[in-house]
Write an enzyme that holds these catalytic residues in place. Structure first.
Site, short mmCIF file in Angstrom:
data_model
loop_
_atom_site.label_atom_id
_atom_site.label_comp_id
_atom_site.label_asym_id
_atom_site.label_seq_id
_atom_site.Cartn_x
_atom_site.Cartn_y
_atom_site.Cartn_z
N VAL A 155 39.78 38.85 32.20
CA VAL A 155 40.66 37.77 32.62
C VAL A 155 39.83 36.84 33.49
CG1 VAL A 155 41.50 38.86 34.74
CG2 VAL A 155 42.93 37.21 33.57
N SER A 156 40.07 35.54 33.37
CA SER A 156 39.38 34.58 34.22
C SER A 156 40.21 34.37 35.47
CB SER A 156 39.20 33.24 33.50
OG SER A 156 40.44 32.58 33.37
N THR A 157 39.58 33.86 36.52
CA THR A 157 40.31 33.58 37.75
C THR A 157 41.42 32.58 37.49
OG1 THR A 157 38.26 33.92 38.95
CG2 THR A 157 40.06 32.91 40.16
N GLU A 158 41.17 31.59 36.65
CA GLU A 158 42.18 30.58 36.35
C GLU A 158 43.40 31.20 35.71
OE1 GLU A 158 42.66 26.32 33.97
OE2 GLU A 158 40.70 27.23 34.23
N GLU A 159 43.18 32.18 34.81
CA GLU A 159 44.31 32.85 34.17
C GLU A 159 45.14 33.61 35.20
OE1 GLU A 159 42.04 35.06 31.30
OE2 GLU A 159 42.97 33.98 29.65
#
Length: 230
Positions: free
Chosen positions: A9-13
Site C-alpha cells: 500500500v502507498s502512503t497516499e492510499e
C-alpha cells in the site's frame, strides 16, 4: 503447497482510505485456506511506489524465496499490488513458472499454473497497464491546464501552500527542500535523507513519515505531498 503472500500500500492510499494492508492480508489468508495452501509468510511493502519491483524490498524478498525453491506459490490480493506494467508482469510470471512457482491473484481469480490462468493473466496485465496509462494521461492534461492558469491542482506540491485557488511558496518547506539538496550533495541517498528527516521529527506534507520515494519526487521536481506514488 507452500505459499507466500505479498501485500503493498502507498502512503497516499492510506490517507485516502484505500485497500489496507490488513484487508489484503486477510483476503490472502482466506484464499490460501480455501485452496488448501500453507501460507508460510506475508511480506509487505508499506508506503512504497509500485513503479518497479526492483525498488521494493518486500517484492525482492518474495522473488528470492521463489528462486531458492522455498515456496510453490505467490499470492497477491490484486495484480497491481505486485506489478505496474504488463512487460514486467509477464517477465516475472515467466521466471516464476520456470522455477515451478505459480502466481495467484485473489480478486482476479488467476492461477498461472493452468493454461487458462496464464491466458487471463496476460490479458489482465495488459488491461491494468492500459487503465493506468489512461488515468495518467488524463491527470497530466488536467495538471497542465491548471498550471498554465496558475491554479492549484489535486495535491499541493511540497514547498507550496494554497491561497485561494493559487499556489504560493511555503518558506518553511522550501527551506527543507534546500536541506534535502545539501544532504544529497553530501552523498546521502533518498532513503538516508528520509531517515534523517524522520529522526529529526520533521513532518511530511500531511504530517506522516518520510519515504525514499517522497524525497525522490521532491528533488526530481515531480512534486511531493508527503506520500509515495500509488
Amino acid at each position: 503447497m507452500k505459499a507466500i503472500g505479498y501485500i503493498r500500500v502507498s502512503t497516499e492510499e492510506q490517507v485516502k482510505g484505500g485497500i489496507s494492508l490488513e484487508h489484503q492480508r486477510e483476503k490472502i489468508r482466506a484464499y490460501c485456506e480455501l485452496h488448501e495452501m500453507e501460507l508460510v509468510d506475508v511480506v509487505a511493502d508499506e508506503g512504497m511506489s509500485a513503479r518497479t519491483i526492483s525498488t521494493r524490498p518486500g517484492a525482492l524478498k518474495v522473488l528470492q524465496a521463489a528462486a531458492e525453491g522455498r515456496i510453490d506459490a505467490v499470492v497477491v490480493y490484486k495484480l497491481d499490488r505486485l506489478f505496474r506494467n504488463a512487460q514486467e508482469a509477464l517477465e516475472v510470471a515467466e521466471e516464476l513458472n520456470k522455477e515451478g512457482v505459480a502466481l495467484h491473484s485473489v480478486t482476479e481469480s488467476i492461477d498461472t499454473h493452468s493454461a487458462i490462468g496464464k491466458f487471463f493473466f496476460t490479458i489482465m496485465a495488459a488491461c491494468a497497464e492500459m487503465e493506468r496509462n489512461l488515468v495518467a494521461e488524463r491527470t497530466r492534461d488536467a495538471i497542465r491546464h491548471k498550471r498554465a492558469n496558475g491554479k492549484v491542482y489535486n495535491h499541493v506540491p511540497y514547498g507550496y501552500r494554497r491561497e485561494g485557488d493559487m499556489l504560493v511558496p511555503d518558506i518553511t518547506e522550501q527551506g527543507r527542500i534546500e536541506k534535502m539538496r545539501r544532504l544529497q550533495q553530501q552523498g546521502c541517498n533518498y532513503a538516508e535523507i528520509a531517515r534523517l528527516f524522520n529522526d529529526e521529527g520533521i513532518p511530511a506534507k500531511k504530517g506522516g513519515r518520510w519515504y525514499a520515494q517522497t524525497v525522490k519526487n521532491i528533488l526530481n521536481g515531480n512534486g511531493g505531498t508527503g506520500a509515495a506514488d500509488v
